[in-house]
Design a protein around this motif. Sequence first.
Motif, PDB file in Angstrom:
ATOM      1  N   UNK A  84      31.414 -43.900 -51.870  1.00  0.00           N
ATOM      2  CA  UNK A  84      30.030 -43.474 -51.449  1.00  0.00           C
ATOM      3  C   UNK A  84      30.224 -42.674 -50.150  1.00  0.00           C
ATOM      4  N   UNK A  85      30.900 -43.176 -49.091  1.00  0.00           N
ATOM      5  CA  UNK A  85      31.351 -42.368 -47.936  1.00  0.00           C
ATOM      6  C   UNK A  85      31.790 -41.042 -48.202  1.00  0.00           C
ATOM      7  N   UNK A  86      32.762 -40.889 -49.125  1.00  0.00           N
ATOM      8  CA  UNK A  86      33.299 -39.578 -49.517  1.00  0.00           C
ATOM      9  C   UNK A  86      32.033 -38.607 -50.283  1.00  0.00           C
ATOM     10  N   UNK A  87      31.452 -39.464 -51.178  1.00  0.00           N
ATOM     11  CA  UNK A  87      30.224 -38.599 -51.783  1.00  0.00           C
ATOM     12  C   UNK A  87      29.159 -37.984 -50.694  1.00  0.00           C
ATOM     13  N   UNK A  88      29.007 -38.842 -49.916  1.00  0.00           N
ATOM     14  CA  UNK A  88      27.643 -38.631 -49.133  1.00  0.00           C
ATOM     15  C   UNK A  88      28.177 -37.970 -47.529  1.00  0.00           C
ATOM     16  N   UNK A  89      28.942 -38.809 -46.905  1.00  0.00           N
ATOM     17  CA  UNK A  89      29.530 -38.458 -45.481  1.00  0.00           C
ATOM     18  C   UNK A  89      30.441 -37.105 -45.528  1.00  0.00           C
ATOM     19  N   UNK A  90      31.545 -37.481 -46.322  1.00  0.00           N
ATOM     20  CA  UNK A  90      32.545 -36.204 -46.466  1.00  0.00           C
ATOM     21  C   UNK A  90      31.778 -34.933 -46.931  1.00  0.00           C
ATOM     22  N   UNK A  91      30.926 -35.214 -47.888  1.00  0.00           N
ATOM     23  CA  UNK A  91      30.142 -33.553 -48.226  1.00  0.00           C
ATOM     24  C   UNK A  91      29.460 -33.272 -47.437  1.00  0.00           C
ATOM     25  N   UNK A  92      28.610 -34.120 -46.748  1.00  0.00           N
ATOM     26  CA  UNK A  92      27.684 -33.682 -45.742  1.00  0.00           C
ATOM     27  C   UNK A  92      28.070 -33.001 -44.537  1.00  0.00           C
ATOM     28  N   UNK A  93      29.130 -33.654 -44.015  1.00  0.00           N
ATOM     29  CA  UNK A  93      29.866 -33.196 -42.863  1.00  0.00           C
ATOM     30  C   UNK A  93      30.544 -31.959 -43.118  1.00  0.00           C
ATOM     31  N   UNK A  94      31.228 -31.885 -44.373  1.00  0.00           N
ATOM     32  CA  UNK A  94      31.792 -30.560 -44.514  1.00  0.00           C
ATOM     33  C   UNK A  94      30.922 -29.321 -44.603  1.00  0.00           C
ATOM     34  N   UNK A  95      29.592 -29.640 -45.248  1.00  0.00           N
ATOM     35  CA  UNK A  95      28.592 -28.700 -45.404  1.00  0.00           C
ATOM     36  C   UNK A  95      28.141 -28.254 -44.184  1.00  0.00           C
ATOM     37  N   UNK A  96      27.832 -29.198 -43.141  1.00  0.00           N
ATOM     38  CA  UNK A  96      27.417 -28.855 -41.704  1.00  0.00           C
ATOM     39  C   UNK A  96      28.396 -28.042 -41.130  1.00  0.00           C
ATOM     40  N   UNK A  97      29.713 -28.579 -41.015  1.00  0.00           N
ATOM     41  CA  UNK A  97      30.934 -28.022 -40.355  1.00  0.00           C
ATOM     42  C   UNK A  97      31.105 -26.366 -40.745  1.00  0.00           C
ATOM     43  N   UNK A  98      30.712 -26.140 -42.095  1.00  0.00           N
ATOM     44  CA  UNK A  98      31.184 -24.745 -42.552  1.00  0.00           C
ATOM     45  C   UNK A  98      29.925 -23.849 -42.158  1.00  0.00           C
ATOM     46  N   UNK A  99      28.882 -24.542 -42.311  1.00  0.00           N
ATOM     47  CA  UNK A  99      27.580 -23.847 -42.023  1.00  0.00           C
ATOM     48  C   UNK A  99      27.598 -23.468 -40.628  1.00  0.00           C
ATOM     49  N   UNK A 100      28.166 -24.271 -39.693  1.00  0.00           N
ATOM     50  CA  UNK A 100      28.238 -24.018 -38.137  1.00  0.00           C
ATOM     51  C   UNK A 100      29.264 -22.887 -38.256  1.00  0.00           C
ATOM     52  N   UNK A 101      30.339 -23.039 -38.581  1.00  0.00           N
ATOM     53  CA  UNK A 101      31.424 -21.990 -38.373  1.00  0.00           C
ATOM     54  C   UNK A 101      31.166 -20.585 -39.042  1.00  0.00           C
ATOM     55  N   UNK A 102      30.534 -20.399 -40.239  1.00  0.00           N
ATOM     56  CA  UNK A 102      29.998 -19.434 -41.030  1.00  0.00           C
ATOM     57  C   UNK A 102      28.984 -18.717 -40.042  1.00  0.00           C
ATOM     58  N   UNK A 103      28.122 -19.317 -39.610  1.00  0.00           N
ATOM     59  CA  UNK A 103      26.790 -18.882 -38.627  1.00  0.00           C
ATOM     60  C   UNK A 103      27.612 -18.137 -37.318  1.00  0.00           C
ATOM     61  N   UNK A 104      28.486 -19.030 -36.819  1.00  0.00           N
ATOM     62  CA  UNK A 104      29.210 -18.569 -35.614  1.00  0.00           C
ATOM     63  C   UNK A 104      29.969 -17.367 -35.882  1.00  0.00           C
ATOM     64  N   UNK A 105      30.749 -17.157 -37.142  1.00  0.00           N
ATOM     65  CA  UNK A 105      31.496 -15.716 -37.393  1.00  0.00           C
ATOM     66  C   UNK A 105      30.495 -14.711 -37.804  1.00  0.00           C
ATOM     67  N   UNK A 106      29.586 -14.950 -38.529  1.00  0.00           N
ATOM     68  CA  UNK A 106      28.404 -14.008 -38.771  1.00  0.00           C
ATOM     69  C   UNK A 106      27.105 -14.288 -38.307  1.00  0.00           C
ATOM     70  N   UNK A 107      26.792 -14.020 -37.061  1.00  0.00           N
ATOM     71  CA  UNK A 107      25.508 -14.516 -36.383  1.00  0.00           C
ATOM     72  C   UNK A 107      24.341 -13.982 -37.173  1.00  0.00           C
ATOM     73  N   UNK A 108      24.283 -12.953 -37.971  1.00  0.00           N
ATOM     74  CA  UNK A 108      23.064 -12.483 -38.618  1.00  0.00           C
ATOM     75  C   UNK A 108      22.841 -13.184 -39.921  1.00  0.00           C
ATOM     76  N   UNK A 109      23.920 -14.242 -40.302  1.00  0.00           N
ATOM     77  CA  UNK A 109      23.702 -15.007 -41.607  1.00  0.00           C
ATOM     78  C   UNK A 109      22.777 -15.775 -41.361  1.00  0.00           C
TER      79      UNK A 109
END
Length: 514
Positions: A84-109
Amino acid sequence: MSTFEWIIALLLGAVALSALARRIKVPYPTFLAIGGALIAFVPKSPTWTLEPDLALALFVAPVLLDAAFDTSLRDLRNNWVPVSTLVVAAVGLTTVGVAVVAHHLVPDMPWAAAVALGAIVAPPDAAAAVAILSQVKLPHRMVKVLEGESLLNDATALLIYRIAVGAVAMEHLKWSEVGPTIALALVGSVLAGLLAARIVPPIMERVTEAPSSIIMQFATTFMIWIAAEHLGLSGILTIVIYAIAIARTAPARMSARLRVSSYAVWETIVFVLNVLAFMLIGMQMRPIWSRLDADVRWEYCVAAGWILLTVVLVRLAWIMFYRTTLRVLIAHGLYHPKDPNAVASPKGGLIISWCGMRGLVTLATAFALPESFPYRDFIVFIAFAVVLGSLVIQGLTLRPLILAFGLKDDDPVGTEVALARAVAYRAALDAIESDPSEEAEILRLEYRAVLMQAEESPDGGIANGGLPADPLRRRAIEAARKSIFGLRATEVIGDDAFHRIEEELDRAELSAGG
């Protein structure tokens, strides 16, 4: 005709790549990803397209049902905390981490598009990890955690994905508006899966012809997915619940002949779907790549590298944090696991972290984005790059890492199989005990030998893993098979007679553990 020729060439190429992967002991999706990337640069290669809405149903539904059908409810219950921690926490944190990095790399996204990208690359793929784990014996509990995660994390990622895509379409989305809908969809998906598991099996039981039954199995899988999506439910969660539920009763409802045929066809179809997904996404890469100038291509590649690094590090950081937290709770008496091995060792935690290869679900969700979705080309490019990078880097190094760490399997499944086999043969002996025929006496002698081996084994197992005469049976069957080959080659018998005898020998070989 050229399309048909390409399909044949791609399937034969995939078979060759799969054989090479088995030979050098790497997951076959690694070579499929490389093949998909090469397709983008092959001159005059086809540019097939697929309706985005069709991608998830076509690629994900049957693959997910195949994985869920083999899932053990007992193992899921025993490992619900790490899963459950991998399914919820790991997926959620990966989503947030990637979103932050992507928005930083492409500010207009837009943030919603960045979150959609995070959800696309968040769930690890089952096929790649299983391909490796089948070659190297890891501790049983670790394998069950990875299998449970790969089964359920798709539902979490796709839920986030749906919300993000909906937010882009509606331009603004309030949690107060979608929260109740999400909760209702989750509950509704579980109920729909259970309901389908009550309705479908009695209908399927009436279809006893193998081709018709297998067609019905695929048709009902797609129908359940489509119905769930039309009702606003989670197709993934509905299919998972449905598959786990029918797996409890299917062995009693299905004949051995039909089961052997069905398993073979499902395994083949899952392989073909993996091939098509990697090749189709590779075909989408060529027009994307050709539309970019040199500077933008470099920017895309740099962005892909950063996001791949984020995906790997977030999973590693979460698993290390989870291990440390659990050990602190146990040390202070706040958590009392039933299994002393509930907390993975540092080496085990690193292996679980390194089993985060991305694959089919990531490709399918990227492909399913609407054509008008903002930064769709960028997202598709990043998704394929993350899949390719994770399969090449992690897929090629996972087996050497496991061997270097020297992790061993205590083989609880083998002990249970041996015990169950002994009990089954005892029941078989009791069933024919009163039969006075010569054939029954031959079987009684063989079953008694099996039980004698079981009594001499400390764990109730059977030393050779089968009936004592099975090696002799297999040797005799092989000789019989060669003889009918010769009869057909010399035209003493025709093909009809040959295939009838061949079927008899196949059944005998299966019963002898062939």
